[in-house]
Design an enzyme around this catalytic site. Sequence first.
Site, PDB file in Angstrom:
ATOM      1  CB  ILE A 699      -0.948   0.028   1.221  1.00 17.25           C
ATOM      2  CG1 ILE A 699      -0.149  -0.068   2.520  1.00 17.25           C
ATOM      3  CG2 ILE A 699      -1.988  -1.045   1.112  1.00 17.25           C
ATOM      4  CD1 ILE A 699      -1.015   0.074   3.763  1.00 17.25           C
ATOM      5  N   GLY A 702       8.500   3.978   0.641  1.00 17.38           N
ATOM      6  CA  GLY A 702       9.224   5.216   0.914  1.00 17.38           C
ATOM      7  C   GLY A 702      10.713   4.970   0.941  1.00 17.38           C
ATOM      8  CE  LYS A 706       8.595  -2.886  -2.955  1.00 20.76           C
ATOM      9  NZ  LYS A 706       8.360  -4.033  -3.879  1.00 20.76           N
ATOM     10  CE  LYS A 721       8.156   2.239   8.317  1.00 15.96           C
ATOM     11  NZ  LYS A 721       8.925   3.280   9.041  1.00 15.96           N
ATOM     12  CG  ASP A 833      10.888  12.953   8.185  1.00 12.28           C
ATOM     13  OD1 ASP A 833      10.772  14.037   7.586  1.00 12.28           O
ATOM     14  OD2 ASP A 833      10.862  11.853   7.602  1.00 12.28           O
TER      15      ASP A 833
END
Length: 1012
Positions: A699, A702, A706, A721, A833
């Site tokens: 889905i 980055g 994945k 992840k 971040d």
Amino acid sequence: MSPPLPSFLPFFLLFFFVVSVFFFPCLSLNQDGLYLQSVKLFLADPDGYLSSWDRPDPTPCNWTGVTCDPSKLSVTALDLSSFNLAGPLPSLTPLLCRLPLLSILSLSNNSINSTLPSDISSCQRLSHIDLSQNLLTGSLPSSLADLPSLRYLDLTGNNFSGNIPDSFGRFQSLEVLSLVYNLFDRVIPSNLGNISTLKMLNLSYNPFTPGPIPPELGNLTNLEVLWLTECSLTGRIPDSLGNLRKLTDLDLAINFLDGPVPSSLANLTSVVQIELYNNSLVGELPKGLGSLSRLRLLDASMNQLTGSIPDELTQLPLESLNLYENNFTGELPRSIADSPNLYELRLFRNNLTGDLPKILGKNSPLRWVDVSSNSFSGEIPSTLCDMGELEELLMIQNSFSGPIPESLGNCRSLTRLRLGYNRLSGEVPGPLWGLPHVYLFEVVENLLSGPIAESIVGASNLSILSLSRNNFSGSIPSGLGGLSKLVDFSASDNKFSGSLPESITKLGQLVRLDLHNNVLSGELPRKIRDWKKLNELDLAHNGLSGAIPLEIGSLYVLNYLDLSDNKFSGEIPVELQNLKLNQLNLSYNKLSGDLPPLFAKEMYRNSFEGNPGLCGDLEGLCGSRSQEKKHGYVWMLRTIFILAVLILIVGLYWFFMKYRKYKCAKRTIDKTKWTLMSFHKLDFSEDEILSCLDEDNVIGAGSSGKVYKVVLSSGDAVAVKKLWQGIRKESGTEGGDLEKGGCDLPDDGFDAEVQTLGKIRHKNIVKLWCCCTTHDTKLLVYEYMPNGSLGDLLHSSKGALLDWPTRYRIAVDAAEGLSYLHHDCVPPIVHRDVKSNNILLDAEHGARVADFGVAKVVDSTGKGIKSMSVIAGSCGYIAPEYAYTLRVNEKSDIYSFGVVLLELVTRRLPVDPDFGEKDLVRWVCVTLDQRGVNHVIDPKLDSCFKDEICKVLKVGLQCTSPLPINRPSMRRVVKLLQEVNSNSNNPTKRCIKDGKLTPYYYEDASDQGSVA
């Protein structure tokens, strides 16, 4: 009111005393020691600082933090500062007040909570109370004024609210009163002017009700320090402040004061520092200020002052002169060059003209000079670094001409050089390229020429090199590849020639490479796969040739690729389909062959025009293909296609069944190799997770890996992840200690996320269920967020459907999550971040903060995180001081969150080609100034919410202030956002004035231009 002392406590103390005497007659503890041991019972001491309090000593005088009277062996001072203690203050004060000689009590920088009880007034001998940097709440007790000997009271950095009690005017001996960073929200009481003994009054950073400075403060004739920074002050500065003849420090900055600077301030004969910045003061500076013979710092920046800079000011022993963002005109007084102590000169954003004094810096230890955004002309003085201490030289947006002085090449103290947007000419002095401490070198838009000197290999700290729009020539030196910290290399619109050196691929920290519009030639280096952090690659309008390296497809964070108008040939690598590109341009080359399927769409047509040999399903792309021939074979191709599809479906089904059996068997064999670490009670096993990690379930992807959606047998879903193999650590960074004496927070993204999320429990932080690891694979299992990320939703076609109440709720949820990280975690955590893509939304659009792969804990000493060797974060969200100094703390997160608030209000991306060289923050500020608030707010939002939207916009602008000290804490941000809704029906200060947002922000002119 504090709770009464428990009825059993006296009996407990008596029992403890009798047992001690009976069993340890020689070592029985005196009464003060018994009281302190009872105090310890109410305190959590995770670091064991109070372990010495358990020793069988006859007195507590040798215990940690305890000071005694040497003759009476009774406790006189208790200093437990920074011991990481926690506990309720109302339970401690009845015991502490039984210490008959206790005069000093310091519990600062701990987690002491609850309220400040009124019975503290029974500690009659107390002369010094320091409870700063704790978690105290509620109102201040009026009984504090009944302490007859109290001289020092510091309650900084708590959550006290309400009003400052009227009784405070009765203090008999108080000399220091500090209430900084609390939540007092009434007016500043005028009866504080009755505390005649007061020497220091600090009420800064409180959300007081807007009101004037009480003229009665002029009665405090013993006052030496008066700090009223960001106290919502309005009106004029009262003339009565001129009566404070002993005052050494006056700070009235960041308020709404107007009118002229009163001439009575010239009576402050002892003053050393005057700070009036960020107000609305008008008129000229009073000439009497020249009589302040001790004045060292004058900061009247960000006002509306006019006239010329008084010559008499420059004759004072000034060390710092900040008058930027005003309307001063005329030339800079020549006498400023004779100031023997001047180390800081900031005059940017005025209307000053003429030359700078030719001997400026010859007699002054200048360290920071910023004269940007004026109309200065002439040559740059060659004496600026004669004293060898110059660190920052910012002269952008003027009309300076002539060469850059050779003497700057010897200025080894220089760290930041910005000379862009002038008329400088000639070659850059050779030694200047290689200064070892410079991290920002910018000379954009001048007339400079010549090559980049080979000496640049010595610029070991260089992070940003910006040379665009000049006449530089020659080849890119191979020594550039040795600059391991280089993040941004921009040299577009020059005359650089030759090929790119192979060594440039060694720049592992490179985020941006922009060399468009030069005369470069040759092929691209093959090892560009090492640019793992590259976000933008622009080599357009050159003469580069050869094939496009397929290694570009492995640069997973690349989102801007422009290779247009070159001589590239061959086919387009299919690996480019792996990239998530916002901008792709390969037009006007010599490319041939078929388009990769992903790019055979109408939206990419302009990306490939001007390549005659390129063919694809887009009509007109391939000029040599005959349309008639194409249509002649349509019927045959259709038949073959149908048969092929049928065979393929049958074959795939057979293969899938065989592969599934093999996969299940393999996992059954290998399942013992997995290590599962859970952080919550689980109703699933690792086998359920592993069996669903197929490409069909991806889905998102980055820079770190994945993300899969896994539907469990229970019907619930989780997000998994899977980190990319071989993710490198952030070289040179240092994590702070998780706890004193604990282990360092690892730099690896997986370990950082596990260490951070594994111990967090908060409704607005994404829940980490567990992690699974083998020697070569790492999985993180989170709760599943059905609505994805805020960034994806807000900037998609569905973004217009997000109404204002939903966006407002998302803002509050995310703010509460970050506030928990900054204020409630011990030690605090900096996310590093924060962006809309890292704010996930559940089914009801509730927000969770996610992705802690680069999070850092704050140093336990309270000094923040040490300087990072590289920039973590995303373009458009990085705070100015982080990009240029690589120093990071909670204020960096607050800036990034401010950008998210601006996104919610404007529904614009943080970096958008429509902004030109500006980012979202600067675009909002400029648009507000020039066109008004209606051109900033997302037009899809209902106008009935305009008042609330404007208030949130103001909070966003506060958070994105270029100066970190001007940004509110996250705890304050939460309160401001909550007040937006709670006060929406009440009269509030108008956010619209003459069609524009009320000025509550400013922009650092020194940070214009090209920013990484």
